[in-house]
Design a protein around this motif. Structure first.
Motif, PDB file in Angstrom:
ATOM      1  N   PHE A 332      42.018  48.977  49.820  1.00 14.59           N
ATOM      2  CA  PHE A 332      42.844  50.313  50.347  1.00 14.59           C
ATOM      3  C   PHE A 332      41.791  51.629  50.000  1.00 14.59           C
ATOM      4  CE2 PHE A 332      46.197  46.729  48.868  1.00 14.59           C
ATOM      5  CZ  PHE A 332      46.486  46.994  49.622  1.00 14.59           C
ATOM      6  N   ASP A 333      42.359  52.436  51.091  1.00 15.42           N
ATOM      7  CA  ASP A 333      42.346  53.886  50.576  1.00 15.42           C
ATOM      8  C   ASP A 333      42.521  54.112  49.490  1.00 15.42           C
ATOM      9  OD1 ASP A 333      40.832  54.127  53.603  1.00 15.42           O
ATOM     10  OD2 ASP A 333      42.145  54.618  54.664  1.00 15.42           O
ATOM     11  N   ASP A 336      46.068  55.667  49.412  1.00 14.27           N
ATOM     12  CA  ASP A 336      47.315  55.066  49.603  1.00 14.27           C
ATOM     13  C   ASP A 336      47.723  55.171  48.284  1.00 14.27           C
ATOM     14  OD1 ASP A 336      47.443  54.013  52.173  1.00 14.27           O
ATOM     15  OD2 ASP A 336      45.964  52.315  51.516  1.00 14.27           O
ATOM     16  N   LYS A 341      52.533  54.166  44.797  1.00 13.83           N
ATOM     17  CA  LYS A 341      52.462  52.482  45.658  1.00 13.83           C
ATOM     18  C   LYS A 341      53.179  51.545  44.563  1.00 13.83           C
ATOM     19  CE  LYS A 341      50.290  49.603  49.183  1.00 13.83           C
ATOM     20  NZ  LYS A 341      51.041  50.564  50.241  1.00 13.83           N
ATOM     21  N   LEU A 346      53.529  46.993  47.434  1.00 13.76           N
ATOM     22  CA  LEU A 346      51.474  45.905  47.184  1.00 13.76           C
ATOM     23  C   LEU A 346      51.552  44.506  47.177  1.00 13.76           C
ATOM     24  CD1 LEU A 346      48.579  46.451  47.531  1.00 13.76           C
ATOM     25  CD2 LEU A 346      49.084  46.453  44.549  1.00 13.76           C
ATOM     26  N   GLU A 349      52.052  43.170  50.868  1.00  9.56           N
ATOM     27  CA  GLU A 349      50.723  43.290  51.836  1.00  9.56           C
ATOM     28  C   GLU A 349      49.525  42.359  51.911  1.00  9.56           C
ATOM     29  OE1 GLU A 349      49.844  47.228  52.644  1.00  9.56           O
ATOM     30  OE2 GLU A 349      51.613  48.434  51.571  1.00  9.56           O
ATOM     31  N   ILE A 406      40.024  50.287  45.630  1.00  5.92           N
ATOM     32  CA  ILE A 406      40.027  51.669  46.715  1.00  5.92           C
ATOM     33  C   ILE A 406      38.422  51.724  46.715  1.00  5.92           C
ATOM     34  CG2 ILE A 406      42.467  52.193  45.771  1.00  5.92           C
ATOM     35  CD1 ILE A 406      40.754  54.359  43.815  1.00  5.92           C
TER      36      ILE A 406
END
Length: 407
Positions: A332-333, A336, A341, A346, A349, A406
């Motif tokens: 993930f970035d 995020d 989050k 999550l 996802e 990340i």
């Protein structure tokens, strides 16, 4: 030991036509045989792997496999075991899937110097003239008899289209075509294909007045009666992009104690003497057998290097050791998580859960951990502070791990 006896000892064989004759033929002669693979997906599964093992045992004994890709029959779809008509696929999709199957099978069987053959029934089925086909082939099939077969009988209440009804005739013709082109004497398949296979075996015997045979092997099911290779997330695929080597390893490492010896016999090429040694193990000692099962299959499908990496990662997890690069991972970035989050979102996802309600239920049952800490709050939010060296580990239950990175 002769190949029929090998297949019998390892527990493959379910039914066979003229079993004593077939045993004599396979044990004392070299023949050409085939197995069909309808191209319904873009990868073979662990369920197909049993069929591939049969082909490997047969090829090792000097018999010649034909891997028949169902580019034509997939245009209809096998009604066996289905309560509704299969979704009709485009020719482009089927051709792509058949190419994927061909690529995977070419790594598992020896196609050099004519030791194995690829065929695709699209090459003859798609050009059929309906009237000529019905005059040559259709006249040999009794509708009354076909309706007694489970693959059709079970559909009578829901409705059965003529489109699907023709599937048996086309599959039967495959055997006739391969007999005429390659001298093929035997069709192999799963036990759910028995009625379809009888049609082909009878057609060749009737039109060619020669002895040919059909043999089915047992479907790959667990002690709980579930098809092996099925999980909450779906099938266990042979394509590493769809199921990573590590995920395949973990699935096999976690099989039921009651299944491990059966799967060693059916899914590995280990000698029976070695498997009998594993059969003596009980309780926690059976983990050695499970580890060997997982290692052998991942090695044969994905190579020894991937098997070793998966073994190392699995041992680290079972001993609650450090994280491994081979764990299923989602990236993930950093942005995020800057404002936090939601954990349940999550989990959805990354595919660990199917719904938010499942996530809340697991949290209530202490079934979700983040970095080895049990999650207590449905509304827990993950922030950048939860990451160590750019990653964290989410765990569902005792055996499902997923790394979040990340960047």
């Amino acid at each position: 030991m002769k190949v029929f006896d090998v297949l019998e000892e390892r527990g493959f064989i379910d039914q066979a036509t003229y079993e004593d004759e077939l045993r004599e033929l396979l044990n004392n002669d070299k023949i050409t045989f085939y197995i069909g693979f309808d191209a319904t997906a873009d990868s073979l599964t662990l369920g197909h792997f049993l069929q591939i093992r049969v082909m490997q045992h047969m090829q090792k004994a000097g018999h010649r496999p034909i891997a028949l890709l169902g580019g034509g029959t997939t245009m209809i779809g096998d009604p066996s075991g289905k309560s509704d008509m299969r979704k009709v696929m485009t020719k482009e999709m089927i051709d792509h899937n058949a190419d994927c199957f061909k690529n995977q099978l070419s790594k598992l069987l020896d196609f050099s110097d004519g030791k194995a053959i690829f065929e695709n029934n699209a090459d003859w089925i798609l050009d059929f003239n309906l009237i000529n086909f019905m005059r040559e082939i259709g006249v040999h099939f009794s509708v009354n008899r076909m309706l007694q077969f489970d693959c059709y009988k079970n559909r009578m209440d829901q409705g059965l289209t003529f489109f699907e009804f023709t599937y048996m005739l086309l599959q039967s013709y495959d055997f006739l075509h391969l007999y005429r082109k390659h001298g093929c004497k035997l069709q192999l398949g799963g036990s759910d294909q028995w009625s379809n296979m009888l049609g082909g075996y009878e057609l060749v015997r009737k039109l060619e007045q020669d002895k040919v045979y059909s043999m089915t092997f047992k479907l790959l099911t667990t002690a709980a009666g579930i098809k092996m290779g099925k999980t909450e997330k779906g099938a266990i695929w042979l394509d590493p992009e769809k199921t990573s080597p590590y995920e395949m390893f973990q699935y096999l490492r976690n099989v039921d104690d009651r299944d491990v010896i059966k799967f060693l016999k059916l899914l590995t090429m280990l000698e029976m003497d070695e498997i009998r040694e594993y059969e003596k193990l009980e309780g926690a000692e059976l983990n050695k057998a499970k580890e060997r099962l997982a290692y052998e299959i991942v090695k044969d499908v994905h190579g020894e290097e991937e098997a070793k990496k998966s073994l190392e990662a699995s041992r680290a997890l079972f001993s609650q050791g450090v994280d491994s690069e081979n764990m299923p991972t989602s990236e993930f970035d950093k942005a995020d998580f800057e404002n936090g989050k939601n954990l349940v979102e999550l989990l959805n996802e990354i595919g660990i859960i199917k719904s938010n309600s499942e996530g809340r239920r697991l949290i209530q049952q202490n079934g979700i951990s983040v970095n080895d800490e049990k999650v207590k709050d449905f509304a827990q939010v993950l922030t950048l502070d939860d990451f160590t060296d750019g990653s964290l580990i989410v765990k569902k239950g005792k055996k499902v791990f997923h790394k979040i990175k990340i960047k």
